[in-house]
Design a protein around this motif. Structure first.
Motif, short mmCIF file in Angstrom:
data_model
loop_
_atom_site.label_atom_id
_atom_site.label_comp_id
_atom_site.label_asym_id
_atom_site.label_seq_id
_atom_site.Cartn_x
_atom_site.Cartn_y
_atom_site.Cartn_z
N TYR A 68 13.95 -19.28 -9.82
CA TYR A 68 14.60 -18.33 -8.90
C TYR A 68 15.28 -17.15 -9.59
CZ TYR A 68 13.89 -21.99 -5.41
OH TYR A 68 13.33 -22.91 -4.58
N GLY A 69 15.53 -17.28 -10.90
CA GLY A 69 16.07 -16.14 -11.65
C GLY A 69 17.58 -15.95 -11.60
N MET A 70 18.31 -16.80 -10.90
CA MET A 70 19.76 -16.61 -10.87
C MET A 70 20.37 -16.94 -12.24
SD MET A 70 18.88 -19.73 -9.77
CE MET A 70 19.03 -20.37 -8.12
N PRO A 71 21.53 -16.34 -12.58
CA PRO A 71 22.14 -16.68 -13.87
C PRO A 71 22.66 -18.13 -13.90
CG PRO A 71 23.57 -15.20 -12.61
CD PRO A 71 22.30 -15.35 -11.84
N VAL A 72 22.75 -18.66 -15.10
CA VAL A 72 23.27 -20.03 -15.28
C VAL A 72 24.42 -19.94 -16.27
CG1 VAL A 72 22.75 -22.38 -16.04
CG2 VAL A 72 20.94 -20.98 -15.07
N THR A 73 25.50 -20.63 -15.97
CA THR A 73 26.58 -20.69 -16.96
C THR A 73 26.86 -22.13 -17.33
OG1 THR A 73 28.83 -20.00 -17.52
CG2 THR A 73 28.50 -20.71 -15.25
N GLY A 74 27.13 -22.38 -18.62
CA GLY A 74 27.57 -23.69 -19.07
C GLY A 74 29.06 -23.84 -18.76
N ILE A 75 29.46 -25.07 -18.46
CA ILE A 75 30.87 -25.34 -18.15
C ILE A 75 31.35 -26.52 -18.98
CG2 ILE A 75 32.48 -26.13 -16.33
CD1 ILE A 75 31.50 -23.28 -15.80
N ASN A 76 32.53 -26.38 -19.53
CA ASN A 76 33.18 -27.49 -20.21
C ASN A 76 33.73 -28.44 -19.14
OD1 ASN A 76 35.77 -28.80 -21.19
ND2 ASN A 76 34.95 -28.06 -23.12
N HIS A 77 33.38 -29.71 -19.27
CA HIS A 77 33.76 -30.70 -18.26
C HIS A 77 35.29 -30.77 -18.05
CE1 HIS A 77 33.24 -34.53 -16.06
NE2 HIS A 77 34.28 -34.97 -16.73
N LEU A 78 36.03 -30.63 -19.14
CA LEU A 78 37.50 -30.71 -19.02
C LEU A 78 38.04 -29.49 -18.28
CD1 LEU A 78 38.28 -32.03 -22.60
CD2 LEU A 78 38.08 -33.31 -20.49
N GLU A 79 37.42 -28.34 -18.53
CA GLU A 79 37.83 -27.14 -17.78
C GLU A 79 37.49 -27.34 -16.30
OE1 GLU A 79 36.00 -23.21 -18.64
OE2 GLU A 79 38.07 -22.58 -18.91
N GLY A 80 36.39 -28.07 -16.05
CA GLY A 80 36.03 -28.41 -14.67
C GLY A 80 37.14 -29.24 -14.03
N HIS A 81 37.60 -30.28 -14.73
CA HIS A 81 38.69 -31.10 -14.17
C HIS A 81 39.91 -30.22 -13.88
CE1 HIS A 81 37.37 -35.22 -13.97
NE2 HIS A 81 36.92 -35.21 -15.22
#
Ligand code: KG4
Ligand code: ZN
Length: 327
Positions: free
Chosen positions: A100-113
């Motif tokens: 689909y071409g949308m951007p992807v970002t990685g996320i740190n799991h702890l930052e997610g919490h």
């Protein structure tokens, strides 16, 4: 703007859709396969994610009125976590990206919490102290802004949730045991004859240590014998929980005194614990924030929310798997 969050770092497979930072729909599957082993088996976790993630995403889109082509950005956990488990989520995200071409970002799991706190508390503002207490991590961060965190103290051995799970295994509860220990403890009257030490690491240290507590419970049970332990399980759970909660609360109180910051956010699976909530509410009143229990344990909504914060600030970064990174 619509974000698709994907979380597969441990034993929850989860996908979530957020619109302008608020949850539209969410799916969380807790892998049951590990219960028989008393802990997460990494290879089984990867396979279970693989078998589930696509079906969960299909169900997510079916129950929201959003189509995949309307997703503006994908946020996927890429660190820390189990290597094979992270790869499943990242691979799934990159597959959608190439289609689909949308951007992807990685996320740190702890930052997610940490970001799970903002899903229900728009009034929470920086700076605040964040206690992240889960099965894999236990640490206090000073959060000055999104992306600006200083670790003030962390566990030098077991995480708080890990201690719950290990003591649960000793007492015969299935994995994960935190909730079952809390429920058992609720039935126990105060018993002064059962108490366990809370490790103090000396000086002004804000680090935690839970392995001594675990050993103390183990030797206590061995000394008392199986019959006594079976009859007094609830009392043991109550005293063990009290020791953990005291350790977490004590370091938060010291951190608040040292930093001059009295706004507190508590996240991660152990933040579900009612006794921890009660003690911290009594100490910090309305200045302490908790996500609701379903958002404390691993979920993709928190990953999506961290993605939203990154998107707003132009801070997207391509996923780069790092199983052992900190926050
Ligand atoms: O955040 P989480 O879902 O996964 C990790 O990132 O590790 O946390 C899971 C941990 C488990 O160790 C579980 O026993 C603990 O959170 N937990 C609890 C409670 N509910 C879950 N610990 C204490 N009391 C609870 N009610
Ligand atoms: Zn977690």
């Amino acid at each position: 703007m619509v974000i698709l969050g994907i979380e597969t770092s441990c034993d929850e497979t989860s996908v979530s859709l957020l619109k302008d930072g608020a949850i539209l729909a969410s799916e969380v599957y807790t892998q049951a396969v590990h219960a028989a082993y008393g802990g997460v088996v990494p290879e089984l976790a990867s396979r279970a994610h693989l078998g589930k993630v696509e079906a969960l995403a299909q169900s997510l889109f079916a129950k929201s009125s959003v189509t995949c082509s309307a997703v503006d950005c994908i946020a996927v956990t890429d660190s820390p976590g189990l290597a094979g488990a992270l790869l499943v989520g990242i691979g799934f995200a990159l597959g959608l990206h190439s289609q689909y071409g949308m951007p992807v970002t990685g996320i740190n799991h702890l930052e997610g919490h940490l970001c799970s706190l903002f899903l229900e508390h728009p009034d929470l503002s920086y700076p605040f102290l964040a206690l992240i207490a889960s099965g894999g991590h236990t640490a206090i961060y000073r959060a000055d802004d999104f992306g600006r965190y200083a670790c003030l103290g962390e566990t030098v051995d077991d995480a708080a949730g890990e201690a719950f799970d290990k003591i649960g295994k000793l007492l015969g509860f299935p994995y994960p045991a935190g909730r079952a220990i809390e429920q058992a403890a609720a039935f126990a009257p105060e018993d002064r004859d059962i108490s366990f030490p809370v490790a103090r690491l000396g000086g002004s240290s804000l680090n935690f240590s839970f392995s001594g507590l675990k050993t103390a419970v183990k030797y206590f049970c061995r000394e008392k014998g199986d019959g006594w332990v079976a009859l007094n399980k609830a009392g043991i759970c109550r005293a063990f929980q009290k020791a953990i909660v005291e350790a977490l609360a004590r370091n938060l109180v010291i951190a608040a005194e040292q930093s001059g910051i009295s706004r507190i956010g508590v996240a991660g699976g152990v933040a579900c614990n009612g006794e921890l909530r009660r003690v911290l509410k009594a100490r910090f009143g309305d200045n302490v924030y908790f996500p609701s229990p379903a958002l404390c344990t691993d979920n993709a909504a928190m990953i999506g929310r961290a993605g939203y914060e990154r998107y707003k600030r132009n801070m997207l970064r391509f996923p780069s798997m790092n199983p052992s990174s900190g926050l």
